[in-house]
Every structure is written in C-alpha cells, then in structure tokens.
Scaffold this active site. Sequence first.
Site, PDB file in Angstrom:
ATOM      1  N   LYS A  80       0.992  -1.160   0.033  1.00 51.83           N
ATOM      2  CA  LYS A  80      -0.157  -0.187  -0.187  1.00 51.83           C
ATOM      3  C   LYS A  80       1.043   1.271   0.006  1.00 51.83           C
ATOM      4  CE  LYS A  80      -4.457   0.832   0.560  1.00 51.83           C
ATOM      5  NZ  LYS A  80      -5.626   0.378   0.041  1.00 51.83           N
ATOM      6  N   GLY A 179     -20.936   6.738   4.163  1.00 55.99           N
ATOM      7  CA  GLY A 179     -20.020   7.180   3.152  1.00 55.99           C
ATOM      8  C   GLY A 179     -20.597   6.948   1.671  1.00 55.99           C
ATOM      9  N   GLY A 181     -19.325   7.419  -1.567  1.00 57.77           N
ATOM     10  CA  GLY A 181     -18.201   7.777  -2.447  1.00 57.77           C
ATOM     11  C   GLY A 181     -18.571   6.888  -3.541  1.00 57.77           C
ATOM     12  N   HIS A 182     -17.346   6.551  -4.241  1.00 59.27           N
ATOM     13  CA  HIS A 182     -17.489   5.460  -5.427  1.00 59.27           C
ATOM     14  C   HIS A 182     -18.135   4.248  -4.893  1.00 59.27           C
ATOM     15  CE1 HIS A 182     -13.979   8.216  -6.529  1.00 59.27           C
ATOM     16  NE2 HIS A 182     -14.596   8.215  -7.528  1.00 59.27           N
ATOM     17  N   VAL A 183     -17.936   3.467  -3.891  1.00 61.69           N
ATOM     18  CA  VAL A 183     -18.544   2.444  -3.631  1.00 61.69           C
ATOM     19  C   VAL A 183     -19.808   2.462  -3.156  1.00 61.69           C
ATOM     20  CG1 VAL A 183     -17.904   0.357  -2.274  1.00 61.69           C
ATOM     21  CG2 VAL A 183     -15.948   1.440  -3.270  1.00 61.69           C
TER      22      VAL A 183
HETATM   23  P1  NAD Z   1     -14.410   7.731  -1.527  1.00 59.96           P
HETATM   24  O1  NAD Z   1     -13.445   8.362  -1.550  1.00 59.96           O
HETATM   25  O2  NAD Z   1     -15.105   7.564  -3.075  1.00 59.96           O
HETATM   26  O3  NAD Z   1     -15.661   7.693  -0.772  1.00 59.96           O
HETATM   27  C1  NAD Z   1     -15.669   7.920   0.756  1.00 59.96           C
HETATM   28  C2  NAD Z   1     -16.879   8.593   1.096  1.00 59.96           C
HETATM   29  O4  NAD Z   1     -16.779   8.591   2.537  1.00 59.96           O
HETATM   30  C3  NAD Z   1     -16.813  10.165   0.540  1.00 59.96           C
HETATM   31  O5  NAD Z   1     -18.056  10.559  -0.163  1.00 59.96           O
HETATM   32  C4  NAD Z   1     -16.505  10.966   2.036  1.00 59.96           C
HETATM   33  O6  NAD Z   1     -17.172  12.097   1.752  1.00 59.96           O
HETATM   34  C5  NAD Z   1     -17.306   9.993   3.000  1.00 59.96           C
HETATM   35  N1  NAD Z   1     -16.944  10.033   4.181  1.00 59.96           N
HETATM   36  C6  NAD Z   1     -15.403  10.499   4.946  1.00 59.96           C
HETATM   37  N2  NAD Z   1     -15.701  10.586   6.145  1.00 59.96           N
HETATM   38  C7  NAD Z   1     -17.306  10.221   6.340  1.00 59.96           C
HETATM   39  C8  NAD Z   1     -17.821  10.221   7.897  1.00 59.96           C
HETATM   40  N3  NAD Z   1     -16.933  10.290   8.809  1.00 59.96           N
HETATM   41  N4  NAD Z   1     -18.902  10.138   7.595  1.00 59.96           N
HETATM   42  C9  NAD Z   1     -19.682   9.888   6.459  1.00 59.96           C
HETATM   43  N5  NAD Z   1     -19.070   9.888   5.179  1.00 59.96           N
HETATM   44  C10 NAD Z   1     -17.496  10.171   5.222  1.00 59.96           C
HETATM   45  O7  NAD Z   1     -13.897   6.081  -1.451  1.00 59.96           O
HETATM   46  P2  NAD Z   1     -14.401   4.795  -1.846  1.00 59.96           P
HETATM   47  O8  NAD Z   1     -13.717   4.297  -3.135  1.00 59.96           O
HETATM   48  O9  NAD Z   1     -15.646   4.751  -2.257  1.00 59.96           O
HETATM   49  O10 NAD Z   1     -14.018   3.750  -0.719  1.00 59.96           O
HETATM   50  C11 NAD Z   1     -14.675   3.631   0.340  1.00 59.96           C
HETATM   51  C12 NAD Z   1     -13.932   2.900   1.248  1.00 59.96           C
HETATM   52  O11 NAD Z   1     -13.893   1.579   0.908  1.00 59.96           O
HETATM   53  C13 NAD Z   1     -12.529   3.228   1.813  1.00 59.96           C
HETATM   54  O12 NAD Z   1     -12.393   2.862   3.140  1.00 59.96           O
HETATM   55  C14 NAD Z   1     -11.800   2.334   0.780  1.00 59.96           C
HETATM   56  O13 NAD Z   1     -10.657   2.061   1.455  1.00 59.96           O
HETATM   57  C15 NAD Z   1     -12.645   1.138   0.738  1.00 59.96           C
HETATM   58  N6  NAD Z   1     -12.106   0.489  -0.363  1.00 59.96           N
HETATM   59  C16 NAD Z   1     -12.457   0.773  -1.713  1.00 59.96           C
HETATM   60  C17 NAD Z   1     -12.275   0.139  -2.677  1.00 59.96           C
HETATM   61  C18 NAD Z   1     -12.913   0.576  -4.044  1.00 59.96           C
HETATM   62  O14 NAD Z   1     -12.513  -0.262  -4.967  1.00 59.96           O
HETATM   63  N7  NAD Z   1     -12.845   1.805  -4.324  1.00 59.96           N
HETATM   64  C19 NAD Z   1     -11.953  -1.326  -2.512  1.00 59.96           C
HETATM   65  C20 NAD Z   1     -11.651  -1.794  -1.155  1.00 59.96           C
HETATM   66  C21 NAD Z   1     -11.904  -1.158  -0.191  1.00 59.96           C
END
Ligand code: NAD
Length: 345
Positions: A80, A179, A181-183
Amino acid sequence: MPFFDAPDFDHHEQVVFAHDATTGLKAIIAIHDTTLGPGMGGCRFWPYASDRDALTDVLRLSRGMTYKSALAGLPLGGGKAVVIGDARRVKTPQLLQALGRAIDRLGGRYITAEDVGTSPDDMAHIATTTRFVAGIDSHGISGDPSPYTARGVFLGVRAAVRHRLGADTLAGVHVAVQGLGHVGQALCEDLHAAGARLTVTDIATERCHRLAARLGAQAVAPEAIYDVVADVFAPCALGAIINESTLPRLKVAIIAGAANNQLATGDLALVLKSHGILYAPDYAINAGGIIRVCREYLGNTDSVDDEVVKIYDTLSHLFAMADDHNISTLEAADARARARLTNGR
Ligand code: NAD
C-alpha cells in the site's frame, strides 16, 4: 520514532519513506508480504494529522492487502502507499510522477492502483514514470475498481442476511450506509434495486441529500448513523469506525461494508460476536476491486465476474466456520488467509 515495536508493525518486508523536494511529495510505501506475488494495493492521498498516523495507516492497510489477496486466491502479496497531504491542494501531475519514480525504484515488488483520494487519471500520470501501476482507463473501459468492490459488498450483504436473518432476499431489509463515494453510491443503487430500505450519510451533505432524494432513502447526519436501528450497518467511508465509543451505540444485526480496517482493533471482532452482531470481515467482503485490478494488470479480465461472485460463498463459508469453531468471523478469515500463505511458502 520507534518503528519495529510499533503496534501495527507485522513483520513487513519493506517500508519506504519517499520524498521529493521539488514537488513536495511525502509518501510512505509499505510492502507487507510477497509470498504469493508482488505487493499490490492502492495509493491513498490523505491529509493525515501526523506522520505517525500515516505510518500506522500504511502498515495496517498493506497487511490487510496481503490477507485480502490471499483469501481471494489471487497471485499477489500485500502493499500500500499513502501520500500525506490534502489532494485538492497539493496533488499535481509532477507530484504523481515523482511518486511513480519512487514506486519504480522498488522494481515491481509494489504495484499501485487507486484508493481514497486518487483516481484512474492519477494512475495515468503515475504510469508515465513506472509500469508498476494498474487501474488505468484504457480503450474506453474504466480502470475504476469501485463497481466491482460494490458488487462484492452487495453479495456479501446478501450472504450475511442469509446467515444471520435467514432471508434469501433483501426486500424490506434496512441497511444504514456510511459514506456515499465511489463504492457507497454504487452499493446503494444495488441495494435499492433489490428492495432494501436505506438510511444514508456522508460528510458531503449535498451529495447525501441528492442520493437520498433519488433513492427514497432517509438521510441522517454523519454522527447519527451509529444510532440507527437497522438490520445492516455498511461502513463505506474510512477505517476504525467500530471502536469503543461507537460499538455500544450500534443497534444492528450485521456489519457488512466496503471500508478497510473497520475495526479499531482486531479484538473487537470477538466483542461484536458476544453482542450477537455478525461481522463480515472487511478484507473478505471488499475484495471485488483487487480482483478486477489484479486481472487487468495480468492482462486477462475474463474471470473477474465469476471471481467476484465467489465472495458470497467465501463469506458464507467464513460465517459457518466461525459458528463451528466458536471463533469470531475475523479469526476465521485470518486462519484461512494464513493457511494460503503457509501453503505458498
Ligand atoms: P471515496 O473517497 O470515493 O468515498 C468515501 C466517502 O466517504 C466520501 O463520499 C466521503 O465524503 C465519505 N466520508 C468520509 N468520512 C466520512 C464520515 N466520517 N462520515 C460519513 N461519510 C464520510 O472512497 P471509495 O472508493 O468509495 O472507498 C470507500 C471505502 O472502501 C474506503 O475505506 C476504501 O479504502 C474502501 N475500499 C474501496 C475500494 C474501491 O474499489 N474503491 C476497494 C476496497 C476498499
């Protein structure tokens, strides 16, 4: 600061502090274990409060990647990268190229991809200075692994609901998603389509209200999500959100979400078990993205959908194993991942 006795140091093979004075790059790359293949894992861009916090994060995240890839049966180890800083202010193509040079110096022992704070476009910049990068848009196909992660989490929620609530459908099941975001957004779409009832939150208030209006979900303030009475809590923001102060507030039967390192400490898995909360180990349920990125990097994505679908079976197996041996689901996942590493050695 003392390093080898840091609580999150877990015999990591290599930890590199990368700095570039011209661009202001301050990054840490951790390679945890390369028994099963090169250490692959995303690059997180985050304004850490301290260098110590960044180090803790990269140590924990890289270890998680070793276990995640081992459990998913991928020919990868765990690594990482974290870049310290506010991505909106300091992220430039030049800084990403400097990061690419630091990754390149590791000769392929670490392969990067996107994570919180980085995107396929950022990977394209990194790719100008190293070939050890995945998750790049190519030939009109998005390099974003998030839809695959969301798909795996959706299947994991179904497996957990089947095991804990005895239901084969998500119709009427109440899921609280933290949260968007993307996921988180993609997960909400799938859950909504499956008939689940949603309560959602995000610190990005406008995004939260827009999604809630579109999917008929209830929006709550970020702090209020821990008090929602629901069937499932799906953490999809950042890590360590299950801790001593939030755990007593949870009124759910299941925790199943995408965030990495959801538990502040591993022993909380046993506390969840004693509270009757079924925990879907984070690195088991959120493996969809690494499956996609791994296969893209290796040049053949034909098996991705089938491999992501297997997350349902993997979780069902872990839940049964935990019941049979009276251990936590995290202990079950760790044991299975460790067995794969031992076989690999
Ligand atoms: P992202 O940055 O697109 O979305 C994260 C979201 O969480 C954002 O909208 C942000 O505003 C929100 N957020 C942050 N702090 C917050 C809080 N205290 N309360 C409420 N919302 C809050 O990230 P992502 O790609 O959607 O990933 C989300 C999680 O999943 C992360 O922990 C990431 O490590 C994990 N993850 C993602 C992937 C992937 O393919 N993107 C794969 C494995 C794990």
